[in-house]
Design an enzyme around this catalytic site. Sequence first.
Site, short mmCIF file in Angstrom:
data_model
loop_
_atom_site.label_atom_id
_atom_site.label_comp_id
_atom_site.label_asym_id
_atom_site.label_seq_id
_atom_site.Cartn_x
_atom_site.Cartn_y
_atom_site.Cartn_z
CB CYS A 156 -0.95 0.00 1.19
SG CYS A 156 -2.14 -1.34 1.11
CG HIS A 206 -3.05 3.79 1.94
ND1 HIS A 206 -3.60 3.35 0.76
CD2 HIS A 206 -3.08 2.72 2.78
CE1 HIS A 206 -3.94 2.07 0.88
NE2 HIS A 206 -3.63 1.67 2.09
CG ASN A 253 -6.55 -0.54 1.29
OD1 ASN A 253 -5.90 -0.08 0.36
ND2 ASN A 253 -5.98 -1.01 2.40
N1 COA Z 1 -18.20 -8.40 9.79
C1 COA Z 1 -18.59 -8.71 11.05
N2 COA Z 1 -17.74 -9.06 11.99
C2 COA Z 1 -16.44 -9.13 11.69
C3 COA Z 1 -15.97 -8.81 10.41
C4 COA Z 1 -16.91 -8.45 9.44
N3 COA Z 1 -16.55 -8.12 8.17
N4 COA Z 1 -14.62 -8.94 10.40
C5 COA Z 1 -14.25 -9.32 11.63
N5 COA Z 1 -15.36 -9.44 12.42
C6 COA Z 1 -15.43 -9.82 13.83
C7 COA Z 1 -14.28 -10.70 14.24
O1 COA Z 1 -14.51 -12.04 13.90
C8 COA Z 1 -14.28 -10.47 15.72
O2 COA Z 1 -15.27 -11.27 16.29
P1 COA Z 1 -15.03 -12.02 17.71
O3 COA Z 1 -14.80 -10.90 18.68
O4 COA Z 1 -16.28 -12.77 17.89
O5 COA Z 1 -13.81 -12.85 17.47
C9 COA Z 1 -14.70 -9.04 15.87
O6 COA Z 1 -15.34 -8.68 14.63
C10 COA Z 1 -13.55 -8.09 16.14
O7 COA Z 1 -12.52 -8.38 15.18
P2 COA Z 1 -11.24 -7.54 15.11
O8 COA Z 1 -10.40 -8.01 13.95
O9 COA Z 1 -10.61 -7.49 16.46
O10 COA Z 1 -11.88 -6.13 14.77
P3 COA Z 1 -11.24 -4.69 14.76
O11 COA Z 1 -12.00 -3.82 15.67
O12 COA Z 1 -9.76 -4.71 14.92
O13 COA Z 1 -11.56 -4.22 13.28
C11 COA Z 1 -10.40 -3.94 11.20
C12 COA Z 1 -11.05 -4.93 12.19
C13 COA Z 1 -9.78 -4.74 10.08
C14 COA Z 1 -11.51 -3.06 10.63
C15 COA Z 1 -9.35 -3.08 11.93
O14 COA Z 1 -8.49 -3.90 12.67
C16 COA Z 1 -8.54 -2.27 10.98
O15 COA Z 1 -9.03 -1.38 10.33
N6 COA Z 1 -7.21 -2.52 10.91
C17 COA Z 1 -6.33 -1.86 10.00
C18 COA Z 1 -6.44 -2.56 8.71
C19 COA Z 1 -5.78 -1.83 7.62
O16 COA Z 1 -5.86 -0.63 7.52
N7 COA Z 1 -5.14 -2.60 6.72
C20 COA Z 1 -4.57 -2.11 5.54
C21 COA Z 1 -3.32 -1.37 5.81
S1 COA Z 1 -2.63 -0.93 4.29
#
Ligand code: COA
Length: 318
Positions: free
Chosen positions: A116, A245, A275
């Site tokens: 990215c 980004h 993204n």
């Molecule tokens: N829909 C519903 N629930 C979902 C889901 C979806 N699409 N994706 C994950 N979950 C659930 C998980 O299974 C988890 O459930 P559990 O508590 O029962 O295990 C819960 O939501 C929390 O998951 P988690 O991964 O801890 O969520 P989060 O608050 O960290 O949010 C992201 C997830 C990906 C949105 C967040 O971590 C994020 O934005 N990270 C940065 C990612 C990024 O920018 N990447 C690219 C960089 S270039």
Amino acid sequence: MTYRALIAGTGAYLPELVLDNEALAARHGLDTSDAWIRERTGIRQRHLAAPGELASDMAAAASRAALEQAGIGLEEVDAIIVATATPDSVFPSTAARVQAKLGVTRGFAFDIAAACTGFVYALSVADAMMKAGQCRCALVIGAEVFSRILDWEDRGTCVLFGDGAGAVVLRAAEAGSTDRGLLSCHLHADGRHGDILQVESDSGLLRMTGKEVFRHAVSKLAGVVDEALQANGLGHSDVKWLVPHQANLRIIEAMGRKLGLPREQVVVTVDRHANTSAASIPLALAEATRDGRIRQGDLVLMEAIGGGLTWGAALARF
Ligand code: COA
């Protein structure tokens, strides 16, 4: 003679197919909801490439638009750099394919892999080569078909990405003749964190530990943004536009707050594009220059973080 790189034009290409969160969930049988995706990421929809549509097809389309806006002919292009994590093939490079698709027959072409952060890396390389007199008119492109490397059974990642391409035309100007152009680029990598965001070699699919990536994003982006401003003797209040980004609205808003910028000065496309990895900054630049927000003379700050980990920032006066 010394040179600096002017941003002479921008262009975008987005595939025709648009899926909103509900349509995506229905199509892949995902246990998710529009509310969850919007709340955590700000994403409402994404564009997805058609079967057979390649990164080079999208890159060539974005390049044509950028050249047209710049009023620059294909015969002037002497460098093509494509940032992509989803190249058409290992070789020929996507950039060489773009060269052929455009009908450019001189200069050089190569790809850059920094996930990215790829566009910021590509901009930095093009800037350095232009300053060294190795090219005078460069296409710098971000082009991605992440839909081909997503695990459509993993709701934690497949809802986050989209496909598209953005391009800028850089043109060499004599240093001293203008205060416009790229001021500086600042690149970083820390391979120790490679496993938190990677394309798994066995499956060829993207794997991410979202929480870890989030944690690194805010602190590393804040650091590199200050590094870029300090290198130019500038402060937060000098920034007219933040073009970040587009990974997650919460990260984007945190950066806007850190810079003390009102929301209107932060360019956001993640809601409509999701993204698009290396394509996200040039797509956002194309949108905000074409709709008249970014104007000649404006100071634009770009920043990105991605797999590697890699991260970086670039400052440009348009
Ligand atoms: N829909 C519903 N629930 C979902 C889901 C979806 N699409 N994706 C994950 N979950 C659930 C998980 O299974 C988890 O459930 P559990 O508590 O029962 O295990 C819960 O939501 C929390 O998951 P988690 O991964 O801890 O969520 P989060 O608050 O960290 O949010 C992201 C997830 C990906 C949105 C967040 O971590 C994020 O934005 N990270 C940065 C990612 C990024 O920018 N990447 C690219 C960089 S270039």
